[in-house]
Write a protein that holds these residues in place. Structure first.
Motif, PDB file in Angstrom:
ATOM      1  N   ALA A  28       1.005  -0.973  -0.007  1.00  0.00           N
ATOM      2  CA  ALA A  28       0.091  -0.097   0.089  1.00  0.00           C
ATOM      3  C   ALA A  28       0.779   1.272   0.148  1.00  0.00           C
ATOM      4  CB  ALA A  28      -0.773   0.012   1.321  1.00  0.00           C
ATOM      5  N   ASN A  29       1.894   1.191   0.796  1.00  0.00           N
ATOM      6  CA  ASN A  29       2.764   2.447   0.896  1.00  0.00           C
ATOM      7  C   ASN A  29       3.628   2.789  -0.288  1.00  0.00           C
ATOM      8  OD1 ASN A  29       4.808   4.463   2.199  1.00  0.00           O
ATOM      9  ND2 ASN A  29       6.156   2.799   1.467  1.00  0.00           N
ATOM     10  N   GLU A  30       4.042   1.687  -1.177  1.00  0.00           N
ATOM     11  CA  GLU A  30       4.483   1.756  -2.507  1.00  0.00           C
ATOM     12  C   GLU A  30       3.720   2.359  -3.519  1.00  0.00           C
ATOM     13  OE1 GLU A  30       7.345  -2.409  -2.331  1.00  0.00           O
ATOM     14  OE2 GLU A  30       5.310  -2.169  -3.479  1.00  0.00           O
ATOM     15  N   GLN A  31       2.357   2.149  -3.192  1.00  0.00           N
ATOM     16  CA  GLN A  31       1.126   2.747  -4.187  1.00  0.00           C
ATOM     17  C   GLN A  31       0.737   3.921  -3.679  1.00  0.00           C
ATOM     18  OE1 GLN A  31      -1.823  -0.004  -4.678  1.00  0.00           O
ATOM     19  NE2 GLN A  31      -0.315  -1.886  -5.482  1.00  0.00           N
ATOM     20  N   GLY A  32       1.342   4.790  -2.638  1.00  0.00           N
ATOM     21  CA  GLY A  32       1.372   6.024  -2.431  1.00  0.00           C
ATOM     22  C   GLY A  32       0.025   6.020  -1.233  1.00  0.00           C
ATOM     23  N   LYS A  33      -0.527   5.065  -0.818  1.00  0.00           N
ATOM     24  CA  LYS A  33      -1.515   4.974   0.083  1.00  0.00           C
ATOM     25  C   LYS A  33      -1.149   5.028   1.679  1.00  0.00           C
ATOM     26  CE  LYS A  33      -4.380   1.583  -2.738  1.00  0.00           C
ATOM     27  NZ  LYS A  33      -3.273   1.276  -3.669  1.00  0.00           N
ATOM     28  N   ARG A  34      -1.899   5.792   2.272  1.00  0.00           N
ATOM     29  CA  ARG A  34      -1.676   5.965   3.579  1.00  0.00           C
ATOM     30  C   ARG A  34      -2.336   4.812   4.508  1.00  0.00           C
ATOM     31  NH1 ARG A  34      -0.286  10.730   6.151  1.00  0.00           N
ATOM     32  NH2 ARG A  34      -1.700  10.510   7.783  1.00  0.00           N
ATOM     33  N   VAL A  35      -1.691   4.057   5.181  1.00  0.00           N
ATOM     34  CA  VAL A  35      -2.238   2.908   5.773  1.00  0.00           C
ATOM     35  C   VAL A  35      -1.860   3.006   7.238  1.00  0.00           C
ATOM     36  CG1 VAL A  35       0.004   1.714   5.242  1.00  0.00           C
ATOM     37  CG2 VAL A  35      -2.327   0.330   5.857  1.00  0.00           C
ATOM     38  N   CYS A  36      -2.693   2.322   8.213  1.00  0.00           N
ATOM     39  CA  CYS A  36      -2.444   2.101   9.620  1.00  0.00           C
ATOM     40  C   CYS A  36      -2.651   0.780  10.195  1.00  0.00           C
ATOM     41  CB  CYS A  36      -3.378   3.257  10.303  1.00  0.00           C
ATOM     42  SG  CYS A  36      -3.123   3.236  12.288  1.00  0.00           S
ATOM     43  N   ILE A  37      -2.103   0.115  10.832  1.00  0.00           N
ATOM     44  CA  ILE A  37      -2.485  -1.238  11.297  1.00  0.00           C
ATOM     45  C   ILE A  37      -2.516  -0.964  12.582  1.00  0.00           C
ATOM     46  CG2 ILE A  37      -1.416  -3.389  11.626  1.00  0.00           C
ATOM     47  CD1 ILE A  37       0.906  -2.909   9.443  1.00  0.00           C
ATOM     48  N   ILE A  38      -3.624  -1.700  13.113  1.00  0.00           N
ATOM     49  CA  ILE A  38      -4.108  -1.819  14.544  1.00  0.00           C
ATOM     50  C   ILE A  38      -3.874  -3.043  15.007  1.00  0.00           C
ATOM     51  CG2 ILE A  38      -5.935  -1.480  16.131  1.00  0.00           C
ATOM     52  CD1 ILE A  38      -7.418   0.266  14.141  1.00  0.00           C
ATOM     53  N   ASP A  39      -2.846  -3.047  16.053  1.00  0.00           N
ATOM     54  CA  ASP A  39      -2.530  -4.298  16.736  1.00  0.00           C
ATOM     55  C   ASP A  39      -3.533  -4.583  17.854  1.00  0.00           C
ATOM     56  OD1 ASP A  39      -1.306  -6.902  17.704  1.00  0.00           O
ATOM     57  OD2 ASP A  39       0.772  -5.815  17.345  1.00  0.00           O
ATOM     58  N   THR A  40      -4.283  -5.834  17.850  1.00  0.00           N
ATOM     59  CA  THR A  40      -5.115  -6.217  18.961  1.00  0.00           C
ATOM     60  C   THR A  40      -4.665  -7.668  19.673  1.00  0.00           C
ATOM     61  OG1 THR A  40      -6.651  -7.468  17.381  1.00  0.00           O
ATOM     62  CG2 THR A  40      -7.049  -5.143  17.694  1.00  0.00           C
ATOM     63  N   CYS A  41      -3.556  -7.865  19.247  1.00  0.00           N
ATOM     64  CA  CYS A  41      -2.673  -9.188  20.061  1.00  0.00           C
ATOM     65  C   CYS A  41      -1.809  -8.615  20.907  1.00  0.00           C
ATOM     66  CB  CYS A  41      -2.115  -9.894  18.894  1.00  0.00           C
ATOM     67  SG  CYS A  41      -1.599 -11.573  19.241  1.00  0.00           S
ATOM     68  N   GLN A  42      -1.858  -9.348  22.269  1.00  0.00           N
ATOM     69  CA  GLN A  42      -0.914  -8.847  23.206  1.00  0.00           C
ATOM     70  C   GLN A  42       0.606  -9.079  22.855  1.00  0.00           C
ATOM     71  OE1 GLN A  42      -1.355 -11.213  26.641  1.00  0.00           O
ATOM     72  NE2 GLN A  42      -1.052 -13.361  25.504  1.00  0.00           N
ATOM     73  N   ASN A  43       0.815  -9.841  22.198  1.00  0.00           N
ATOM     74  CA  ASN A  43       2.492  -9.906  21.642  1.00  0.00           C
ATOM     75  C   ASN A  43       2.989  -8.875  21.056  1.00  0.00           C
ATOM     76  OD1 ASN A  43       2.399 -12.679  22.392  1.00  0.00           O
ATOM     77  ND2 ASN A  43       1.793 -13.366  20.569  1.00  0.00           N
ATOM     78  N   SER A  44       2.057  -7.943  20.304  1.00  0.00           N
ATOM     79  CA  SER A  44       2.471  -6.812  19.709  1.00  0.00           C
ATOM     80  C   SER A  44       3.754  -6.828  18.734  1.00  0.00           C
ATOM     81  CB  SER A  44       3.183  -5.871  20.783  1.00  0.00           C
ATOM     82  OG  SER A  44       3.053  -4.365  20.050  1.00  0.00           O
ATOM     83  N   SER A  45       3.411  -8.030  17.731  1.00  0.00           N
ATOM     84  CA  SER A  45       4.323  -8.480  16.596  1.00  0.00           C
ATOM     85  C   SER A  45       4.154  -7.295  15.722  1.00  0.00           C
ATOM     86  CB  SER A  45       3.852  -9.688  16.022  1.00  0.00           C
ATOM     87  OG  SER A  45       3.955 -10.668  16.871  1.00  0.00           O
ATOM     88  N   ILE A  46       3.318  -6.445  15.726  1.00  0.00           N
ATOM     89  CA  ILE A  46       3.352  -5.427  14.651  1.00  0.00           C
ATOM     90  C   ILE A  46       4.587  -4.425  15.151  1.00  0.00           C
ATOM     91  CG2 ILE A  46       2.195  -3.310  13.524  1.00  0.00           C
ATOM     92  CD1 ILE A  46       0.994  -6.085  12.531  1.00  0.00           C
ATOM     93  N   ALA A  47       4.568  -4.028  16.320  1.00  0.00           N
ATOM     94  CA  ALA A  47       5.676  -3.096  16.889  1.00  0.00           C
ATOM     95  C   ALA A  47       6.941  -3.792  16.699  1.00  0.00           C
ATOM     96  CB  ALA A  47       5.266  -2.640  18.354  1.00  0.00           C
ATOM     97  N   THR A  48       7.209  -5.036  16.880  1.00  0.00           N
ATOM     98  CA  THR A  48       8.505  -5.605  16.931  1.00  0.00           C
ATOM     99  C   THR A  48       8.539  -5.919  15.436  1.00  0.00           C
ATOM    100  OG1 THR A  48       7.465  -7.647  17.018  1.00  0.00           O
ATOM    101  CG2 THR A  48       8.264  -6.713  19.127  1.00  0.00           C
ATOM    102  N   GLY A  49       7.967  -6.103  14.689  1.00  0.00           N
ATOM    103  CA  GLY A  49       8.195  -6.052  13.142  1.00  0.00           C
ATOM    104  C   GLY A  49       8.609  -4.951  12.757  1.00  0.00           C
ATOM    105  N   PHE A  50       8.168  -3.696  13.210  1.00  0.00           N
ATOM    106  CA  PHE A  50       8.801  -2.493  12.757  1.00  0.00           C
ATOM    107  C   PHE A  50       9.924  -1.893  13.503  1.00  0.00           C
ATOM    108  CE2 PHE A  50       4.335  -2.039  11.048  1.00  0.00           C
ATOM    109  CZ  PHE A  50       4.710  -1.911   9.554  1.00  0.00           C
ATOM    110  N   LEU A  51      10.568  -3.051  14.124  1.00  0.00           N
ATOM    111  CA  LEU A  51      11.774  -2.879  14.784  1.00  0.00           C
ATOM    112  C   LEU A  51      11.822  -1.909  15.979  1.00  0.00           C
ATOM    113  CD1 LEU A  51      14.216  -2.389  11.598  1.00  0.00           C
ATOM    114  CD2 LEU A  51      13.445  -4.484  12.767  1.00  0.00           C
TER     115      LEU A  51
END
Length: 275
Positions: A28-51
């Motif tokens: 989506a970012n490559e195509q110029g779209k603004r995107v937001c991921i909402i993490d609803t899992c306690q492991n918060s893998s989204i945050a760690t995946g973004f370092l």
């Protein structure tokens, strides 16, 4: 595509939900779209995946959901991109109890949809990453808020059964009047192995016999040791100059574009019915 909501779900863990959510955001970012991921899992893998350290944030999705933090206080930007995310932590599991105490029964299923609504004015695409459980109310809140559900499936019996269960749940919502579509993504497919190809075909055939249309199979993402061993779990795959990685990214782009097209098609169909 404007302010559409995708939920990535499976009742089975380890099928690549969080990684796929990030992959879709990258495309989506490559195509110029603004995107937001909402993490609803306690492991918060989204945050760690973004370092990012999952414990480094002052506020999390839980604070935002219960109204103790503004969107501006929880939304994080990934470097200099159009990718944003709301991190989670272990308190997210308390959200269901908070809803049961603070929200009237008729409104409980719509709580996440209500919170997401203002974000649709800011983002072209909102992705919800869920916990791998069919008994989680938060998963149900996410489905109810969605335009499209993405179900990642590995080639094994447990994953197939999980996919069937996810589809049953989504179809219950469809029967109740929710305008939700869904698609299955075959993940970690070993495309060079003949046996794996046969297993994939057999799984597809079984699901078709079960009543799932082939049009619900939105694509395949091949397996790569580069993906599985990468320290950042693939978030920078699009920047790695490696032919295997490039093949995986091309798979991801095809899958993501098919999902985007399905969403646009669904919106057009709904408008045609409305008017």
């Amino acid at each position: 595509m404007n302010g559409n909501v995708i939920t990535v779900l499976s009742t089975k863990g380890g099928v690549g939900k969080s990684t796929l959510a990030r992959f879709i955001a990258i495309v989506a970012n490559e195509q110029g779209k603004r995107v937001c991921i909402i993490d609803t899992c306690q492991n918060s893998s989204i945050a760690t995946g973004f370092l990012k350290d999952r414990d480094s944030f002052q506020h999390s999705a839980y604070d935002w959901l219960i109204g103790e933090a503004k969107p501006s206080e929880v939304i994080q930007q990934y470097e200099n991109t159009n990718i944003y995310y709301i991190p989670s932590d272990e308190r997210i599991d308390d959200y269901e109890d908070w809803v049961s105490r603070k929200v009237t029964k008729p409104k409980q299923l719509e709580v996440l949809k209500t919170k997401i609504e203002p974000l649709k004015q800011i983002f072209d695409l909102i992705i919800v990453d869920t916990h791998p459980s069919e008994n989680s109310d938060i998963v149900n809140y996410s489905i109810a808020a969605s335009d499209y559900c993405v179900i990642p499936v590995e080639i094994d019996l447990d994953a197939k059964l999980a996919a069937k269960r996810c589809i049953e749940i989504i179809e219950d919502y469809q029967s109740a009047g929710y305008k939700i579509d869904y698609g299955l993504v075959w993940n970690k497919v070993e495309v060079t192995k003949g046996k794996a190809k046969i297993q994939l075909k057999n799984m597809k055939d079984e699901l078709v016999k079960y009543g799932i249309m082939e049009s619900k199979f939105v694509g395949e993402i091949r397996y790569s040791t580069t993906v599985s061993t990468s320290k950042n779990e693939g978030i920078m795959l699009n920047a790695i100059d490696n032919k295997y990685t490039m093949n995986v990214m091309n798979d991801i782009r095809k899958v993501s574009n098919t999902i985007f097209d399905k969403i646009v098609e669904g919106v057009h169909n709904e408008q045609a019915v409305t008017y």
